[in-house]
Write a protein that holds these residues in place. Structure first.
Motif, PDB file in Angstrom:
ATOM      1  N   SER A  80     -32.507 -25.493  26.793  1.00 16.51           N
ATOM      2  CA  SER A  80     -31.800 -23.989  26.509  1.00 16.51           C
ATOM      3  C   SER A  80     -30.631 -23.385  27.974  1.00 16.51           C
ATOM      4  O   SER A  80     -30.351 -22.759  27.720  1.00 16.51           O
ATOM      5  N   HIS A  89     -29.846 -24.885  30.185  1.00 21.27           N
ATOM      6  CA  HIS A  89     -28.122 -25.230  30.450  1.00 21.27           C
ATOM      7  C   HIS A  89     -27.037 -25.522  29.111  1.00 21.27           C
ATOM      8  O   HIS A  89     -26.398 -26.264  29.014  1.00 21.27           O
ATOM      9  N   ASP A  90     -27.382 -24.999  28.056  1.00 20.00           N
ATOM     10  CA  ASP A  90     -27.099 -25.234  27.433  1.00 20.00           C
ATOM     11  C   ASP A  90     -26.505 -24.555  27.479  1.00 20.00           C
ATOM     12  O   ASP A  90     -26.001 -23.743  27.211  1.00 20.00           O
ATOM     13  N   GLU A  91     -24.602 -24.330  26.640  1.00 20.57           N
ATOM     14  CA  GLU A  91     -23.649 -23.972  26.088  1.00 20.57           C
ATOM     15  C   GLU A  91     -24.479 -22.689  25.189  1.00 20.57           C
ATOM     16  O   GLU A  91     -25.090 -22.830  24.044  1.00 20.57           O
ATOM     17  N   PRO A  92     -23.320 -21.177  25.302  1.00 18.47           N
ATOM     18  CA  PRO A  92     -24.349 -20.262  24.147  1.00 18.47           C
ATOM     19  C   PRO A  92     -23.675 -20.895  22.983  1.00 18.47           C
ATOM     20  O   PRO A  92     -24.200 -20.414  21.707  1.00 18.47           O
ATOM     21  N   PHE A  93     -23.045 -21.042  22.288  1.00 18.80           N
ATOM     22  CA  PHE A  93     -22.947 -21.148  21.107  1.00 18.80           C
ATOM     23  C   PHE A  93     -23.556 -23.127  20.581  1.00 18.80           C
ATOM     24  O   PHE A  93     -24.044 -22.643  19.392  1.00 18.80           O
TER      25      PHE A  93
END
Length: 100
Positions: free
Chosen positions: A32, A34-38
């Motif tokens: 998480s 490294h994940d995009e905020p969406f």
């Protein structure tokens, strides 16, 4: 889903599935960052559904505890009164001793 022959095997497999699920939760925590905020928002939205599923599973496990405990007590009474010569389980030996 793999079919097994008895209730003990089913619960051992359930335990293995829960262990795998815990591993997925660990992966989410690590990825998480490294994940995009969406995607983080989508993941967060899934938590309430997972909690509901866990609650249902917890209810089922409580019910199984009652059902299986009742069966054990009923069997113990019938053995005591009927003098059966069947193998009994030693309650001091946990399932981990039998399966590992």
């Amino acid at each position: 889903m793999r079919q097994v022959a008895n209730s003990a095997d089913n619960l051992v497999l359930l335990g293995e599935m829960m262990e795998m699920a815990s591993g997925y939760a660990d992966q989410v925590e690590e990825s998480s960052v490294h994940d995009e905020p969406f995607m983080v928002c989508l993941a967060h939205d899934q938590l309430s559904y997972l909690r509901k599923r866990l609650s249902k599973l917890d209810d089922k496990l409580k019910n199984l505890n009652d059902v299986l405990g009742s069966q054990i007590r009923r069997h113990a009474r019938s053995k005591k009164w009927g003098n059966e010569d069947r193998q009994t389980l030693d309650p001091s030996v946990g399932l981990s001793h039998v399966t590992h």
